[in-house]
Scaffold this motif. Structure first.
Motif, PDB file in Angstrom:
ATOM      1  N   LYS A  29       0.853  -1.204  -0.218  1.00  0.00           N
ATOM      2  CA  LYS A  29       0.145  -0.109   0.010  1.00  0.00           C
ATOM      3  C   LYS A  29       0.976   1.195  -0.085  1.00  0.00           C
ATOM      4  CE  LYS A  29      -3.896   2.008  -0.150  1.00  0.00           C
ATOM      5  NZ  LYS A  29      -4.882   1.983  -1.113  1.00  0.00           N
ATOM      6  N   GLU A  30       0.607   2.078  -0.826  1.00  0.00           N
ATOM      7  CA  GLU A  30       1.206   3.353  -1.168  1.00  0.00           C
ATOM      8  C   GLU A  30       0.202   4.521  -0.559  1.00  0.00           C
ATOM      9  OE1 GLU A  30       4.454   3.208  -4.590  1.00  0.00           O
ATOM     10  OE2 GLU A  30       2.207   3.169  -5.097  1.00  0.00           O
ATOM     11  N   ASP A  31       0.700   5.448   0.249  1.00  0.00           N
ATOM     12  CA  ASP A  31      -0.213   6.405   0.760  1.00  0.00           C
ATOM     13  C   ASP A  31      -0.926   7.570  -0.203  1.00  0.00           C
ATOM     14  OD1 ASP A  31       1.865   8.107   0.332  1.00  0.00           O
ATOM     15  OD2 ASP A  31       2.472   8.554   2.449  1.00  0.00           O
ATOM     16  N   PHE A  32      -0.543   7.676  -1.547  1.00  0.00           N
ATOM     17  CA  PHE A  32      -0.998   8.544  -2.202  1.00  0.00           C
ATOM     18  C   PHE A  32      -2.344   7.840  -2.972  1.00  0.00           C
ATOM     19  CE2 PHE A  32       2.857   7.020  -3.956  1.00  0.00           C
ATOM     20  CZ  PHE A  32       2.558   6.283  -5.333  1.00  0.00           C
ATOM     21  N   THR A  33      -2.709   6.527  -2.765  1.00  0.00           N
ATOM     22  CA  THR A  33      -3.859   6.048  -3.384  1.00  0.00           C
ATOM     23  C   THR A  33      -5.147   5.874  -2.568  1.00  0.00           C
ATOM     24  OG1 THR A  33      -3.161   3.643  -2.549  1.00  0.00           O
ATOM     25  CG2 THR A  33      -1.876   4.476  -4.593  1.00  0.00           C
ATOM     26  N   GLY A  34      -6.234   5.783  -3.285  1.00  0.00           N
ATOM     27  CA  GLY A  34      -7.446   5.657  -2.432  1.00  0.00           C
ATOM     28  C   GLY A  34      -7.442   4.544  -1.757  1.00  0.00           C
ATOM     29  N   ALA A  35      -8.382   4.680  -0.617  1.00  0.00           N
ATOM     30  CA  ALA A  35      -8.362   3.597   0.330  1.00  0.00           C
ATOM     31  C   ALA A  35      -8.490   2.189  -0.016  1.00  0.00           C
ATOM     32  CB  ALA A  35      -9.451   3.767   1.547  1.00  0.00           C
ATOM     33  N   ASP A  36      -9.123   1.925  -0.987  1.00  0.00           N
ATOM     34  CA  ASP A  36      -9.451   0.233  -1.462  1.00  0.00           C
ATOM     35  C   ASP A  36      -8.939   0.356  -2.746  1.00  0.00           C
ATOM     36  OD1 ASP A  36     -11.246   2.503  -3.157  1.00  0.00           O
ATOM     37  OD2 ASP A  36     -12.956   0.991  -3.054  1.00  0.00           O
ATOM     38  N   ILE A  37      -7.792   0.681  -3.134  1.00  0.00           N
ATOM     39  CA  ILE A  37      -7.188   0.560  -4.428  1.00  0.00           C
ATOM     40  C   ILE A  37      -6.372  -0.862  -3.731  1.00  0.00           C
ATOM     41  CG2 ILE A  37      -4.998   0.869  -5.970  1.00  0.00           C
ATOM     42  CD1 ILE A  37      -7.640   2.500  -6.738  1.00  0.00           C
ATOM     43  N   GLN A  38      -6.242  -1.801  -4.600  1.00  0.00           N
ATOM     44  CA  GLN A  38      -5.499  -3.141  -4.480  1.00  0.00           C
ATOM     45  C   GLN A  38      -4.165  -2.775  -5.464  1.00  0.00           C
ATOM     46  OE1 GLN A  38      -7.603  -6.889  -4.809  1.00  0.00           O
ATOM     47  NE2 GLN A  38      -9.302  -5.858  -5.449  1.00  0.00           N
ATOM     48  N   ARG A  45     -12.826   1.953 -13.995  1.00  0.00           N
ATOM     49  CA  ARG A  45     -12.177   0.891 -13.318  1.00  0.00           C
ATOM     50  C   ARG A  45     -10.758   1.066 -13.639  1.00  0.00           C
ATOM     51  NH1 ARG A  45     -11.188  -5.155 -14.669  1.00  0.00           N
ATOM     52  NH2 ARG A  45     -10.844  -6.086 -12.642  1.00  0.00           N
ATOM     53  N   PHE A  46      -9.764   1.206 -12.394  1.00  0.00           N
ATOM     54  CA  PHE A  46      -8.339   0.671 -12.638  1.00  0.00           C
ATOM     55  C   PHE A  46      -8.182  -0.744 -12.871  1.00  0.00           C
ATOM     56  CE2 PHE A  46      -7.850   4.695  -9.723  1.00  0.00           C
ATOM     57  CZ  PHE A  46      -7.475   5.466 -10.630  1.00  0.00           C
ATOM     58  N   ALA A  47      -7.524  -0.939 -13.796  1.00  0.00           N
ATOM     59  CA  ALA A  47      -7.153  -2.502 -13.691  1.00  0.00           C
ATOM     60  C   ALA A  47      -6.048  -2.340 -14.950  1.00  0.00           C
ATOM     61  CB  ALA A  47      -8.000  -3.280 -14.476  1.00  0.00           C
ATOM     62  N   TYR A  48      -4.586  -2.382 -14.352  1.00  0.00           N
ATOM     63  CA  TYR A  48      -3.300  -2.138 -15.162  1.00  0.00           C
ATOM     64  C   TYR A  48      -2.354  -2.796 -14.662  1.00  0.00           C
ATOM     65  CZ  TYR A  48      -2.126   1.866 -12.569  1.00  0.00           C
ATOM     66  OH  TYR A  48      -1.604   2.869 -11.622  1.00  0.00           O
ATOM     67  N   ASN A  97     -12.034   6.967  -7.678  1.00  0.00           N
ATOM     68  CA  ASN A  97     -11.084   6.556  -7.025  1.00  0.00           C
ATOM     69  C   ASN A  97      -9.854   7.558  -7.582  1.00  0.00           C
ATOM     70  OD1 ASN A  97      -9.758   5.201  -4.937  1.00  0.00           O
ATOM     71  ND2 ASN A  97     -10.845   3.399  -5.496  1.00  0.00           N
ATOM     72  N   TYR A  98      -8.726   7.226  -7.040  1.00  0.00           N
ATOM     73  CA  TYR A  98      -7.749   7.775  -7.625  1.00  0.00           C
ATOM     74  C   TYR A  98      -6.155   7.243  -7.054  1.00  0.00           C
ATOM     75  CZ  TYR A  98      -7.012   9.391  -2.734  1.00  0.00           C
ATOM     76  OH  TYR A  98      -6.377   9.459  -1.357  1.00  0.00           O
ATOM     77  N   ILE A  99      -5.383   7.319  -7.997  1.00  0.00           N
ATOM     78  CA  ILE A  99      -3.798   7.149  -7.656  1.00  0.00           C
ATOM     79  C   ILE A  99      -3.342   8.773  -7.711  1.00  0.00           C
ATOM     80  CG2 ILE A  99      -1.716   6.083  -8.312  1.00  0.00           C
ATOM     81  CD1 ILE A  99      -3.574   3.669  -9.241  1.00  0.00           C
ATOM     82  N   GLY A 100      -2.833   9.142  -6.627  1.00  0.00           N
ATOM     83  CA  GLY A 100      -2.371  10.593  -6.675  1.00  0.00           C
ATOM     84  C   GLY A 100      -1.140  10.801  -7.350  1.00  0.00           C
ATOM     85  N   GLN A 101      -0.840  12.251  -7.544  1.00  0.00           N
ATOM     86  CA  GLN A 101       0.225  12.483  -8.060  1.00  0.00           C
ATOM     87  C   GLN A 101       1.944  12.281  -7.710  1.00  0.00           C
ATOM     88  OE1 GLN A 101       0.890  14.558 -11.402  1.00  0.00           O
ATOM     89  NE2 GLN A 101      -1.002  13.452 -11.741  1.00  0.00           N
ATOM     90  N   HIS A 102       2.497  11.462  -8.273  1.00  0.00           N
ATOM     91  CA  HIS A 102       3.794  11.332  -7.554  1.00  0.00           C
ATOM     92  C   HIS A 102       4.904  11.206  -8.778  1.00  0.00           C
ATOM     93  CE1 HIS A 102       1.846   7.590  -9.061  1.00  0.00           C
ATOM     94  NE2 HIS A 102       3.333   6.920  -9.227  1.00  0.00           N
ATOM     95  N   ILE A 103       6.178  11.052  -8.136  1.00  0.00           N
ATOM     96  CA  ILE A 103       7.073  10.764  -9.200  1.00  0.00           C
ATOM     97  C   ILE A 103       8.261   9.834  -9.036  1.00  0.00           C
ATOM     98  CG2 ILE A 103       8.589  12.613  -7.841  1.00  0.00           C
ATOM     99  CD1 ILE A 103       9.524  13.870 -10.269  1.00  0.00           C
TER     100      ILE A 103
END
Length: 249
Positions: free
Chosen positions: A142-151, A231-234, A175-181
């Motif tokens: 789990k990364e802290d910049f993702t939505g709570a229920d992202i697997q 849906r996120f699926a990648y 849902n979201y996957i936050g900006q990161h680098i």
């Protein structure tokens, strides 16, 4: 010039010979990686080229279809999205698409150049090969910049196959996957069937769908948003350009 390079799945036109089609994509996107889409019709088989530890590394991501992979020591059954890493040139391997399959087997094939970092890592310690792992066998993180229920799942662990690693993200919108680098990671996204979301890299926004493949160079802020009904699926595939800091040089 666009920062993100994309191969749209809807634009691919397969031409089959003996039930096999191979289409190079994202040519020239990154100097050390060649990517192709492989499609096997039901009943078809493919024995890819073998490479030594001083030539190339290669990774196969099976994104759709049923069948199996045969090596001299065992058979791997393909029943879900899976990754396969062969044992270099030590043994031949063959992909078989099930004769009674209702769809083609779809594979994304990465061939990477080996630098000195790769060669040293692969000589001293690496994954036990061949590696076959379905997404259901991946370990979660789990990364802290993702939505709570992202697997979030790991399929090829960092530092265990030279510069390469692979994982997957799943989730339903909104849902979201936050900006990161990633300052050193070259990154490919392979959209799985059913995927639909908006990917942003710096000031570019791209709507992606199942079958699309993107490439984003290192040093680019990026993230994704998934709307209601999407849906996120990648699967992400990464190459650490100069090797991991603090590791073997």
């Amino acid at each position: 010039m666009a920062l993100v390079k994309i191969s749209k799945g809807a634009d691919i036109r397969h031409e089959y010979t003996d039930g096999v089609s191979r289409v190079p994509v994202l040519e020239g996107a990154y100097k050390d990686v060649a990517v192709e889409r492989i499609s096997l019709q039901p009943g078809a088989e493919l024995s890819p080229a073998l490479y030594s530890k001083t030539e190339h590394n290669q990774v196969f991501l099976i994104t759709a279809g049923k069948g199996y992979i045969v090596t001299p020591r065992r058979v791997f059954n393909i029943t879900e999205v899976s990754v396969f890493v062969p044992d270099f040139d030590k043994e031949q391997f063959t992909f078989h698409c099930a004769a009674d399959a209702k769809e083609c087997m779809e594979i994304v094939h990465f061939v990477t150049e080996l630098n000195d970092y790769d060669k040293t890592c692969l000589k001293e310690a690496h994954l036990t090969l061949p590696r076959f792992r379905g997404v259901s066998q991946a370990w979660h993180y789990k990364e802290d910049f993702t939505g709570a229920d992202i697997q979030q799942m790991m399929m090829i662990e960092h530092r265990n196959l030279g510069r390469l690693s692979m994982g997957a993200n799943f989730g339903t919108g909104p849902n979201y996957i936050g900006q990161h680098i990633h300052n050193e990671l070259e990154q490919w996204y392979i959209m799985l069937p059913g995927a639909s979301f908006t990917y942003t890299a710096e000031d570019e926004k791209i709507h992606v769908e199942g079958g699309d493949i993107t490439f984003t160079p290192h040093g680019s802020h990026h993230g994704s948003e998934c709307a209601e009904g999407e849906r996120f699926a990648y699967v992400w595939f990464e190459l650490c350009e100069n090797g991991y800091p603090g590791e073997i040089k």
